[in-house]
Write a protein that holds these residues in place. Structure first.
Motif, PDB file in Angstrom:
ATOM      1  N   ARG A  55       0.843  -1.192   0.000  1.00 43.41           N
ATOM      2  CA  ARG A  55       0.000   0.000   0.000  1.00 43.41           C
ATOM      3  C   ARG A  55       0.882   1.247   0.000  1.00 43.41           C
ATOM      4  NH1 ARG A  55      -2.240   3.312   4.118  1.00 43.41           N
ATOM      5  NH2 ARG A  55      -4.432   3.904   3.809  1.00 43.41           N
ATOM      6  N   VAL A  56       0.490   2.242  -0.783  1.00 43.55           N
ATOM      7  CA  VAL A  56       1.225   3.508  -0.833  1.00 43.55           C
ATOM      8  C   VAL A  56       0.247   4.653  -0.621  1.00 43.55           C
ATOM      9  CG1 VAL A  56       2.351   5.146  -2.401  1.00 43.55           C
ATOM     10  CG2 VAL A  56       3.193   2.818  -2.237  1.00 43.55           C
ATOM     11  N   GLU A  57       0.632   5.606   0.207  1.00 43.42           N
ATOM     12  CA  GLU A  57      -0.171   6.799   0.436  1.00 43.42           C
ATOM     13  C   GLU A  57       0.575   8.014  -0.108  1.00 43.42           C
ATOM     14  OE1 GLU A  57      -2.366   9.240   4.084  1.00 43.42           O
ATOM     15  OE2 GLU A  57      -1.708   7.167   4.357  1.00 43.42           O
ATOM     16  N   PHE A  58      -0.008   8.680  -1.085  1.00 41.09           N
ATOM     17  CA  PHE A  58       0.607   9.840  -1.715  1.00 41.09           C
ATOM     18  C   PHE A  58       0.225  11.117  -0.957  1.00 41.09           C
ATOM     19  CE2 PHE A  58      -0.168   6.610  -4.908  1.00 41.09           C
ATOM     20  CZ  PHE A  58       1.014   6.559  -5.627  1.00 41.09           C
ATOM     21  N   ASP A  59       1.043  12.161  -1.106  1.00 41.14           N
ATOM     22  CA  ASP A  59       0.709  13.445  -0.481  1.00 41.14           C
ATOM     23  C   ASP A  59      -0.446  14.119  -1.216  1.00 41.14           C
ATOM     24  OD1 ASP A  59       2.597  13.103   1.437  1.00 41.14           O
ATOM     25  OD2 ASP A  59       3.977  14.639   0.731  1.00 41.14           O
ATOM     26  N   TYR A  60      -0.314  14.253  -2.543  1.00 34.90           N
ATOM     27  CA  TYR A  60      -1.396  14.858  -3.329  1.00 34.90           C
ATOM     28  C   TYR A  60      -1.369  14.260  -4.726  1.00 34.90           C
ATOM     29  CZ  TYR A  60      -4.831  18.143  -5.059  1.00 34.90           C
ATOM     30  OH  TYR A  60      -5.978  18.687  -5.572  1.00 34.90           O
ATOM     31  N   LEU A  61      -2.405  13.488  -5.038  1.00 33.66           N
ATOM     32  CA  LEU A  61      -2.478  12.763  -6.309  1.00 33.66           C
ATOM     33  C   LEU A  61      -3.658  13.297  -7.129  1.00 33.66           C
ATOM     34  CD1 LEU A  61      -1.347  10.389  -8.006  1.00 33.66           C
ATOM     35  CD2 LEU A  61      -2.975   8.910  -6.823  1.00 33.66           C
ATOM     36  N   CYS A  62      -3.413  13.570  -8.399  1.00 33.72           N
ATOM     37  CA  CYS A  62      -4.468  14.115  -9.256  1.00 33.72           C
ATOM     38  C   CYS A  62      -4.190  13.779 -10.711  1.00 33.72           C
ATOM     39  CB  CYS A  62      -4.552  15.636  -9.091  1.00 33.72           C
ATOM     40  SG  CYS A  62      -3.054  16.523  -9.627  1.00 33.72           S
ATOM     41  N   CYS A  63      -5.158  14.077 -11.576  1.00 35.60           N
ATOM     42  CA  CYS A  63      -4.938  14.015 -13.017  1.00 35.60           C
ATOM     43  C   CYS A  63      -5.597  15.236 -13.643  1.00 35.60           C
ATOM     44  CB  CYS A  63      -5.461  12.717 -13.624  1.00 35.60           C
ATOM     45  SG  CYS A  63      -7.257  12.549 -13.627  1.00 35.60           S
ATOM     46  N   ILE A  64      -5.051  15.676 -14.771  1.00 37.81           N
ATOM     47  CA  ILE A  64      -5.572  16.861 -15.432  1.00 37.81           C
ATOM     48  C   ILE A  64      -5.440  16.715 -16.939  1.00 37.81           C
ATOM     49  CG2 ILE A  64      -3.342  18.059 -15.232  1.00 37.81           C
ATOM     50  CD1 ILE A  64      -4.943  20.689 -14.921  1.00 37.81           C
ATOM     51  N   ASN A  65      -6.467  17.151 -17.664  1.00 38.06           N
ATOM     52  CA  ASN A  65      -6.429  17.187 -19.126  1.00 38.06           C
ATOM     53  C   ASN A  65      -5.955  18.565 -19.564  1.00 38.06           C
ATOM     54  OD1 ASN A  65      -7.502  14.608 -19.177  1.00 38.06           O
ATOM     55  ND2 ASN A  65      -9.604  15.313 -19.427  1.00 38.06           N
ATOM     56  N   LEU A  66      -4.870  18.603 -20.309  1.00 34.94           N
ATOM     57  CA  LEU A  66      -4.272  19.868 -20.725  1.00 34.94           C
ATOM     58  C   LEU A  66      -4.475  20.085 -22.224  1.00 34.94           C
ATOM     59  CD1 LEU A  66      -0.983  19.553 -18.651  1.00 34.94           C
ATOM     60  CD2 LEU A  66      -2.855  21.155 -18.229  1.00 34.94           C
ATOM     61  N   PRO A  67      -5.226  21.118 -22.612  1.00 32.28           N
ATOM     62  CA  PRO A  67      -5.430  21.410 -24.035  1.00 32.28           C
ATOM     63  C   PRO A  67      -4.126  21.762 -24.726  1.00 32.28           C
ATOM     64  CG  PRO A  67      -6.997  22.601 -22.636  1.00 32.28           C
ATOM     65  CD  PRO A  67      -5.943  22.044 -21.734  1.00 32.28           C
ATOM     66  N   GLN A  68      -3.986  21.322 -25.987  1.00 36.95           N
ATOM     67  CA  GLN A  68      -2.788  21.584 -26.774  1.00 36.95           C
ATOM     68  C   GLN A  68      -3.115  22.497 -27.953  1.00 36.95           C
ATOM     69  OE1 GLN A  68       0.290  19.902 -25.541  1.00 36.95           O
ATOM     70  NE2 GLN A  68      -1.272  19.849 -23.919  1.00 36.95           N
ATOM     71  N   ASP A  69      -2.098  23.133 -28.499  1.00 35.85           N
ATOM     72  CA  ASP A  69      -2.302  24.046 -29.628  1.00 35.85           C
ATOM     73  C   ASP A  69      -2.890  23.359 -30.856  1.00 35.85           C
ATOM     74  OD1 ASP A  69      -1.660  26.375 -28.419  1.00 35.85           O
ATOM     75  OD2 ASP A  69       0.358  26.570 -29.266  1.00 35.85           O
ATOM     76  N   ASP A  70      -2.628  22.043 -30.991  1.00 39.17           N
ATOM     77  CA  ASP A  70      -3.162  21.320 -32.158  1.00 39.17           C
ATOM     78  C   ASP A  70      -4.588  20.816 -31.908  1.00 39.17           C
ATOM     79  OD1 ASP A  70      -2.762  19.292 -30.369  1.00 39.17           O
ATOM     80  OD2 ASP A  70      -1.299  18.190 -31.570  1.00 39.17           O
ATOM     81  N   GLU A  71      -5.222  21.347 -30.840  1.00 33.76           N
ATOM     82  CA  GLU A  71      -6.598  21.036 -30.479  1.00 33.76           C
ATOM     83  C   GLU A  71      -6.790  19.611 -29.957  1.00 33.76           C
ATOM     84  OE1 GLU A  71      -9.246  22.066 -33.647  1.00 33.76           O
ATOM     85  OE2 GLU A  71      -8.797  24.215 -33.524  1.00 33.76           O
ATOM     86  N   THR A  72      -5.690  18.952 -29.607  1.00 39.07           N
ATOM     87  CA  THR A  72      -5.780  17.661 -28.933  1.00 39.07           C
ATOM     88  C   THR A  72      -5.741  17.913 -27.422  1.00 39.07           C
ATOM     89  OG1 THR A  72      -3.371  17.336 -28.939  1.00 39.07           O
ATOM     90  CG2 THR A  72      -4.625  16.476 -30.833  1.00 39.07           C
TER      91      THR A  72
END
Length: 321
Positions: free
Chosen positions: A79-96
């Motif tokens: 088992r592992v406990e992280f300090d702060y875990l997240c995910c984020i979708n980052l828009p790109q210039d090529d619209e991806t």
């Protein structure tokens, strides 16, 4: 009494640790970390990243940002406990869109008996494995998303203050000239951010000062609330004051407890060695307790206690010996 004080101080230190982790998740802090050190954020402004973290949604109603359960428990692998875990979708210039998984860790001890980077490799492996069945499976490994572990060391040695290291995978042509696609192997990175708790806020960092100074000020108790408020105003923070104030108040509680503890120890020693010597030892013990509990410098502890010139000399001579 001393045992009770020790337990109380430990509880307060744990509370400060939790507040530090909460501060990491504030959009104004996390946004700066992402903008400053995540390569996939190059096409997104800091203001846009902050809006994504605050809950902005796409046309389908899906959030760009998600704070994740900070515990990953893999059967037969621990088992592992992280300090702060997240995910984020980052828009790109090529619209991806590029989704990244991010763990931010506060590491107060530079050398805990192992290299934090080796621990980070374990964290990265778990973050990738936990995507199995969600982002990718055995039929489509290309769905795997990039993972980051960012280490913030707010009490690093002064000689490393402001240093940042990036550790990632590199392609090496052993023979021939065949080039692999970057996105096929560029799946994990670690960032090491070294900060010194006695950093002078008047001395701006040569690069990324807009994130390094807030981190070193907010994650340490070297400076009081007034100074931290000045930093919040100078660097444009609005929503973080409540947590910073709580940290400062807890720091003052620990200081008062240590004053009582130091007084008790000083009296006991004074009975044996004489009142004058006991008072000297009391001051030294108190200074040591404050330096450890409040994570502050010797000079800062002496300033808080308003020691006289002669008292300061005694303390400085003790620490030099």
């Amino acid at each position: 009494m001393e045992k009770v004080l020790e337990i109380t101080s430990n509880d307060h230190i744990i509370m400060i640790d939790k507040l530090c982790k909460r501060i990491l998740g504030y959009p104004e802090i996390l946004g700066r970390i992402i903008k400053g050190f995540i390569k996939e954020s190059k096409d997104v402004s800091l203001e846009e990243i902050i809006e994504l973290i605050k809950g902005k949604k796409d046309q389908e109603g899906n959030s760009y940002f998600q704070q994740l359960n900070n515990v990953i428990d893999i059967a037969h692998h621990g088992r592992v406990e992280f300090d702060y875990l997240c995910c984020i979708n980052l828009p790109q210039d090529d619209e991806t869109m590029k989704r990244i998984y991010l763990d931010v860790e506060i590491q107060n001890v530079e050398n805990p008996g192992y290299a934090p980077l080796t621990r980070g490799n374990d964290y990265l492996s778990r973050m990738i494995t936990s995507q199995n069945g969600k982002e990718y499976d055995y039929r489509n490994y290309d769905g795997m998303k990039k993972t980051y572990v960012i280490w913030i060391l707010p009490q690093a040695a002064k000689k490393r203050d402001g240093h940042v290291n990036r550790i990632n995978s590199k392609l090496e042509n052993i023979s021939g000239s065949t080039i692999e696609r970057l996105e096929s192997y560029d799946k994990s990175e670690q960032i090491m951010i070294y900060l010194n708790k006695d950093h002078d806020i008047k001395d701006k960092y040569e690069d990324s000062d807009w994130i390094k100074t807030p981190l070193v000020i907010f994650l340490n108790n070297t400076y009081d609330l007034l100074v931290k408020k000045e930093v919040m105003k100078e660097y444009g923070f609005e929503e973080i004051e409540k947590e910073v104030k709580k940290m400062c108040n807890l720091g003052e509680m620990i200081a008062r407890e240590n004053i009582e503890k130091g007084h008790s120890i000083g009296l006991e020693q004074g009975l044996v060695q004489g009142l004058a010597q006991g008072q000297k030892l009391e001051r030294i013990t108190l200074i040591k307790n404050m330096m450890e509990s409040l994570q502050c410098s010797m000079q800062r502890a002496m300033d808080v206690l308003k020691l006289t010139a002669d008292e300061r000399k005694d303390v400085e001579e003790y620490f030099k010996s």
